[in-house]
Scaffold this active site. Structure first.
Site, short mmCIF file in Angstrom:
data_model
loop_
_atom_site.label_atom_id
_atom_site.label_comp_id
_atom_site.label_asym_id
_atom_site.label_seq_id
_atom_site.Cartn_x
_atom_site.Cartn_y
_atom_site.Cartn_z
N LYS A 20 0.81 -1.21 0.00
CA LYS A 20 0.00 0.00 0.00
C LYS A 20 0.84 1.27 0.00
O LYS A 20 0.57 2.19 -0.78
CB LYS A 20 -0.90 -0.04 1.24
CG LYS A 20 -2.05 0.90 1.26
CD LYS A 20 -3.07 0.47 2.33
CE LYS A 20 -2.43 -0.02 3.62
NZ LYS A 20 -1.93 1.07 4.48
N ARG A 28 -8.90 4.21 9.27
CA ARG A 28 -8.72 2.81 9.65
C ARG A 28 -9.87 2.32 10.51
O ARG A 28 -9.95 1.12 10.78
CB ARG A 28 -7.43 2.68 10.47
CG ARG A 28 -6.22 2.17 9.68
CD ARG A 28 -5.06 2.13 10.66
NE ARG A 28 -3.99 1.25 10.26
CZ ARG A 28 -2.90 1.66 9.59
NH1 ARG A 28 -2.79 2.91 9.20
NH2 ARG A 28 -1.93 0.82 9.32
N ARG A 66 9.94 -8.59 5.00
CA ARG A 66 10.27 -7.20 5.28
C ARG A 66 10.85 -7.06 6.69
O ARG A 66 11.75 -6.28 6.94
CB ARG A 66 9.02 -6.31 5.13
CG ARG A 66 9.32 -4.84 5.28
CD ARG A 66 8.13 -3.98 4.94
NE ARG A 66 7.14 -3.97 6.01
CZ ARG A 66 6.00 -3.30 5.94
NH1 ARG A 66 5.68 -2.60 4.86
NH2 ARG A 66 5.15 -3.32 6.94
N ARG A 92 12.03 -2.54 11.59
CA ARG A 92 10.89 -1.85 12.18
C ARG A 92 10.46 -2.53 13.46
O ARG A 92 10.30 -3.74 13.51
CB ARG A 92 9.73 -1.85 11.18
CG ARG A 92 9.73 -0.66 10.26
CD ARG A 92 8.65 -0.76 9.22
NE ARG A 92 7.31 -0.81 9.80
CZ ARG A 92 6.23 -0.43 9.11
NH1 ARG A 92 6.33 0.04 7.88
NH2 ARG A 92 5.04 -0.51 9.67
N ARG A 101 -1.28 -7.05 13.97
CA ARG A 101 -1.69 -5.99 13.04
C ARG A 101 -2.67 -6.52 11.99
O ARG A 101 -3.63 -5.85 11.64
CB ARG A 101 -0.46 -5.38 12.37
CG ARG A 101 0.34 -4.51 13.33
CD ARG A 101 1.70 -4.17 12.79
NE ARG A 101 1.62 -3.27 11.67
CZ ARG A 101 2.35 -3.37 10.57
NH1 ARG A 101 3.18 -4.37 10.43
NH2 ARG A 101 2.24 -2.49 9.62
P1 ADP Z 1 1.37 -0.37 7.40
O1 ADP Z 1 1.24 0.41 6.12
O2 ADP Z 1 2.62 -1.17 7.48
O3 ADP Z 1 0.15 -1.12 7.74
P2 ADP Z 1 1.37 2.21 8.67
O4 ADP Z 1 2.68 2.78 8.34
O5 ADP Z 1 0.19 2.67 7.88
O6 ADP Z 1 1.48 0.63 8.62
O7 ADP Z 1 1.03 2.45 10.21
C1 ADP Z 1 1.91 2.06 11.23
C2 ADP Z 1 1.23 2.20 12.60
O8 ADP Z 1 0.83 3.59 12.79
C3 ADP Z 1 -0.06 1.42 12.78
O9 ADP Z 1 0.19 0.07 13.14
C4 ADP Z 1 -0.74 2.22 13.89
O10 ADP Z 1 -0.17 1.97 15.13
C5 ADP Z 1 -0.40 3.64 13.51
N1 ADP Z 1 -1.43 4.24 12.63
C6 ADP Z 1 -1.25 4.67 11.34
N2 ADP Z 1 -2.40 5.15 10.83
C7 ADP Z 1 -3.33 5.04 11.80
C8 ADP Z 1 -4.72 5.32 11.88
N3 ADP Z 1 -5.39 5.81 10.83
N4 ADP Z 1 -5.36 5.07 13.04
C9 ADP Z 1 -4.70 4.55 14.10
N5 ADP Z 1 -3.42 4.23 14.08
C10 ADP Z 1 -2.72 4.45 12.96
#
Ligand code: ADP
Length: 206
Positions: free
Chosen positions: A32, A107, A146, A152, A163
């Site tokens: 994504k 989310r 990854r 990370r 997650r």
């Molecule tokens: P990935 O793309 O690997 O799923 P992200 O970089 O989008 O992860 O997000 C990393 C972390 O940041 C999430 O696991 C969460 O803890 C936090 N986070 C990001 N966006 C949101 C959101 N919209 N609401 C709540 N937490 C968020």
């Protein structure tokens, strides 16, 4: 002051702005983030990743960073209040006036409603919600790989499981909400990176 993560914005060409306001949905490991920056570049809008904004703030030791550090490390979601505030502030910046691609937001259902309000306050609304669909097992394999390559804190196997579980319970249902509003565009996220980008851009009619 929240520090925006602008690294993904640099490829965009403002002269080519499509003026589109988009969100991109898809499970962790769907590619994504990679697709978001490429698609945004092609559409001439900034890609805004809430995850990147949080990570930048953690790295720079801001108040926000201190507030969300443990949450990110655990794989859980940051509270809607904090996240909505961050997005409202970011979408208020001038580069978002002519469109944007939100990656990782909304989310939760509460964030869907908050985004509607944030946009309504600016006399705007969402044009499309993109969903990258992927094979679940492939996603787990990608994330484990990854985790090996990067370091990370949220990429240990246990956290990856957490997650994905949270995603399927809390975030996957958002696609139906956008479908009911006729905004959902589903695109097959499997295959070569370029192929997927082309597919998405074509699906958007660009
Ligand atoms: P990935 O793309 O690997 O799923 P992200 O970089 O989008 O992860 O997000 C990393 C972390 O940041 C999430 O696991 C969460 O803890 C936090 N986070 C990001 N966006 C949101 C959101 N919209 N609401 C709540 N937490 C968020």
């Amino acid at each position: 002051m929240t520090q925006p993560a602008n690294a993904r914005d640099v490829v965009r060409d403002p002269a080519a702005s499509s003026g589109m306001r988009l969100v991109i949905l898809g499970p962790p490991g769907a590619g994504k983030g990679t697709q978001a920056s490429r698609i945004a570049g092609r559409l001439g809008v900034p890609a805004i990743s809430t995850g990147d904004i949080f990570r930048t703030n953690i790295k720079n030791g801001t108040d926000l960073g201190r507030q969300v550090k443990d949450i990110l490390a655990s794989g859980g979601y940051v509270t809607d209040d904090i996240t909505n505030r961050v997005v409202d502030e970011r979408l208020g910046q001038p580069d978002c006036a002519d469109g944007f691609l939100l990656d990782g937001y909304p989310r939760t259902m509460a964030q869907v409603a908050a985004l509607d309000d944030i946009l309504a306050n600016r006399n705007a609304r969402l044009d499309k919600a993109l969903e990258l669909t992927v094979d679940q097992e492939a996603v787990v394999q990608r994330l484990l790989k990854r985790a090996e390559l990067e370091e990370r804190a949220d990429d240990t196997e246990e956290v990856i499981r957490e997650r994905l579980d949270i995603y399927y319970r809390q975030t996957a249902p958002l696609a139906s909400t956008y479908a009911a509003r006729d905004l959902l565009v589903q695109v097959d996220g499997m295959g070569e990176v370029d192929e997927v980008t082309d597919r998405v851009v074509a699906a958007l009619g660009r």
